[in-house]
Design a protein around this motif. Structure first.
Motif, PDB file in Angstrom:
ATOM      1  N   UNK A 291       0.842  -1.216   0.000  1.00  0.00           N
ATOM      2  CA  UNK A 291       0.000   0.000   0.000  1.00  0.00           C
ATOM      3  C   UNK A 291       0.873   1.261   0.000  1.00  0.00           C
ATOM      4  N   UNK A 292       1.933   1.257   0.812  1.00  0.00           N
ATOM      5  CA  UNK A 292       2.840   2.412   0.873  1.00  0.00           C
ATOM      6  C   UNK A 292       3.531   2.619  -0.473  1.00  0.00           C
ATOM      7  N   UNK A 293       3.941   1.512  -1.062  1.00  0.00           N
ATOM      8  CA  UNK A 293       4.600   1.579  -2.380  1.00  0.00           C
ATOM      9  C   UNK A 293       3.642   2.179  -3.415  1.00  0.00           C
ATOM     10  N   UNK A 294       2.393   1.705  -3.375  1.00  0.00           N
ATOM     11  CA  UNK A 294       1.390   2.216  -4.315  1.00  0.00           C
ATOM     12  C   UNK A 294       1.113   3.695  -4.046  1.00  0.00           C
ATOM     13  N   UNK A 295       1.022   4.100  -2.779  1.00  0.00           N
ATOM     14  CA  UNK A 295       0.785   5.491  -2.429  1.00  0.00           C
ATOM     15  C   UNK A 295       1.921   6.372  -2.970  1.00  0.00           C
ATOM     16  N   UNK A 296       3.164   5.908  -2.787  1.00  0.00           N
ATOM     17  CA  UNK A 296       4.319   6.674  -3.274  1.00  0.00           C
ATOM     18  C   UNK A 296       4.311   6.747  -4.809  1.00  0.00           C
ATOM     19  N   UNK A 297       3.956   5.641  -5.453  1.00  0.00           N
ATOM     20  CA  UNK A 297       3.893   5.633  -6.913  1.00  0.00           C
ATOM     21  C   UNK A 297       2.847   6.645  -7.396  1.00  0.00           C
ATOM     22  N   UNK A 298       1.671   6.610  -6.736  1.00  0.00           N
ATOM     23  CA  UNK A 298       0.618   7.553  -7.128  1.00  0.00           C
ATOM     24  C   UNK A 298       1.060   9.006  -6.882  1.00  0.00           C
ATOM     25  N   UNK A 299       1.761   9.232  -5.789  1.00  0.00           N
ATOM     26  CA  UNK A 299       2.228  10.577  -5.482  1.00  0.00           C
ATOM     27  C   UNK A 299       3.243  11.037  -6.532  1.00  0.00           C
ATOM     28  N   UNK A 300       4.173  10.142  -6.923  1.00  0.00           N
ATOM     29  CA  UNK A 300       5.149  10.490  -7.967  1.00  0.00           C
ATOM     30  C   UNK A 300       4.438  10.783  -9.288  1.00  0.00           C
ATOM     31  N   UNK A 301       3.427   9.948  -9.565  1.00  0.00           N
ATOM     32  CA  UNK A 301       2.659  10.140 -10.789  1.00  0.00           C
ATOM     33  C   UNK A 301       1.957  11.501 -10.759  1.00  0.00           C
ATOM     34  N   UNK A 302       1.396  11.842  -9.624  1.00  0.00           N
ATOM     35  CA  UNK A 302       0.710  13.120  -9.461  1.00  0.00           C
ATOM     36  C   UNK A 302       1.697  14.284  -9.657  1.00  0.00           C
ATOM     37  N   UNK A 303       2.882  14.147  -9.022  1.00  0.00           N
ATOM     38  CA  UNK A 303       3.914  15.187  -9.155  1.00  0.00           C
ATOM     39  C   UNK A 303       4.336  15.291 -10.616  1.00  0.00           C
ATOM     40  N   UNK A 304       4.522  14.151 -11.296  1.00  0.00           N
ATOM     41  CA  UNK A 304       4.928  14.155 -12.699  1.00  0.00           C
ATOM     42  C   UNK A 304       3.870  14.838 -13.561  1.00  0.00           C
TER      43      UNK A 304
END
Length: 115
Positions: A95-108
């Protein structure tokens, strides 16, 4: 008269010896019966002691087997808890990995939008 008295005396001695012999035989018979009963009693006592010992040993074996079973059961429960804890940690990490991925995607996406 003296002969008659002597004959009676001899007869009385023979009767006395016969009586003593019978009494001795009776005493020997009673003694043999007593020894036999004593041996039977001793044999019964030994059998009882053997059975008591066997019962105590069986009880001890059963107790030790129950202890081993309980120990194994506690170990299985501990292992199951450990596995469950590890599974929950993996899920949390995912879940943390997915949250970080989504956050990076959002930042990108935000960066692309700004550019």
């Amino acid at each position: 008269l003296a002969q008659k008295r002597e004959a009676l005396e001899v007869e009385r001695h023979e009767w006395q010896r016969k009586k003593e012999s019978e009494e001795l035989q009776e005493l020997q018979l009673l003694e043999a019966e007593g020894k036999k009963k004593m041996a039977e009693r001793q044999q019964l006592q030994q059998e009882w002691e053997r059975r008591e010992r066997a019962e105590r040993e069986k009880t001890e074996r059963d107790r030790m087997a129950r202890e081993r079973e309980l120990k194994a059961e506690r170990e299985r429960a501990r292992m199951a808890q450990e596995l469950e804890r590890e599974r929950l940690q993996r899920e949390e990490a995912e879940r943390e990995k997915e949250r970080l991925r989504q956050e990076r995607e959002k930042v990108r996406r935000e960066r692309e939008r700004v550019e």
